[in-house]
Design a protein around this motif. Structure first.
Motif, short mmCIF file in Angstrom:
data_model
loop_
_atom_site.label_atom_id
_atom_site.label_comp_id
_atom_site.label_asym_id
_atom_site.label_seq_id
_atom_site.Cartn_x
_atom_site.Cartn_y
_atom_site.Cartn_z
N LEU A 180 2.28 13.18 -0.38
CA LEU A 180 3.11 14.14 -1.32
C LEU A 180 2.31 15.01 -2.26
O LEU A 180 2.82 15.71 -3.05
CB LEU A 180 4.30 13.00 -1.83
N GLY A 181 1.07 14.53 -2.64
CA GLY A 181 0.19 15.17 -3.49
C GLY A 181 0.98 14.83 -4.98
O GLY A 181 0.57 15.54 -5.90
N PRO A 191 0.74 -1.19 0.14
CA PRO A 191 -0.08 0.04 0.10
C PRO A 191 0.94 1.16 0.13
O PRO A 191 1.69 1.64 1.05
CB PRO A 191 -0.84 -0.04 1.04
N LEU A 192 0.83 2.09 -1.05
CA LEU A 192 1.43 3.15 -1.18
C LEU A 192 0.49 4.53 -1.11
O LEU A 192 0.79 5.58 -1.70
CB LEU A 192 2.53 3.32 -2.44
N ASP A 193 -0.77 4.21 -1.16
CA ASP A 193 -1.79 5.33 -0.98
C ASP A 193 -1.61 6.33 -0.20
O ASP A 193 -1.67 7.74 -0.29
CB ASP A 193 -3.13 4.94 -0.58
N GLY A 194 -0.89 6.22 1.23
CA GLY A 194 -0.55 7.38 1.96
C GLY A 194 0.53 8.20 1.71
O GLY A 194 0.62 9.33 1.83
#
Length: 174
Positions: A49-50, A41-44
């Motif tokens: 970082l936008g 999971p790299l959604d955060g």
């Protein structure tokens, strides 16, 4: 017990049974396939970082040992052939899926790069040992007594068989 309590209890038991069945059904395909999917999971990172983050997922193999090929008795030898049998183990190579943004380096139509390396089958055999004793089998010409010979030992080489593959591509879209 009141009918309302009985109905509530029956609904709770039915819900728990359905949840357990759903979890069991979800686990069966992963075990049947021989690999376990592992999403990263790299959604955060993307939200903090936008910017668009890479999509990453992996597959880890499940190793399954097989039945060893037992010792073989050979006529004329005191000890069996393959005194320490080879153990077969099958599984898979880990798989990887990655899709990352590319800042239009290759042109306007290429804004993503992807790597796909699916999990591959892997078959191995552990090393084995074959030993021969310093005595021969009983010899009827020598009054049933065994004769002398040089002791021998042999190592059965390990075996690894697999076919690995992968795909690298660039294209538009998410």
């Amino acid at each position: 017990m009141k009918p309302t309590t009985r109905g509530t209890l029956a609904a709770a038991v039915t819900g728990i049974a359905a949840a357990v069945a759903a979890v069991g059904a979800a686990a069966v395909p992963a075990a049947a396939a021989g690999t376990v999917p592992v999403p990263v999971p790299l959604d955060g990172v993307e939200k903090s970082l936008g910017m668009e983050a890479p999509k990453l997922g992996m597959e880890l193999p499940l190793l399954t040992p097989g039945a060893p090929d037992g010792p073989r008795y050979v006529e004329g030898r005191l000890l069996p052939d393959r005194a320490l049998p080879q153990l077969p183990i099958s599984g898979g190579l880990p798989g990887l899926g990655l899709r990352a943004p590319l800042p239009h380096v290759l042109g306007d139509d290429f804004d993503h790069v992807g790597v796909d390396a699916p999990a591959g089958d892997l078959r191995t055999l552990a090393p084995g040992l074959s030993v021969e004793a310093p005595l021969t089998a009983p010899d009827p010409k020598n009054f049933g007594l065994p004769g002398l010979q040089l002791p021998r030992a042999g190592v059965l080489a390990p075996v690894v068989q697999t076919v690995a593959g992968g795909d690298l591509g660039a294209g538009p879209g998410r």
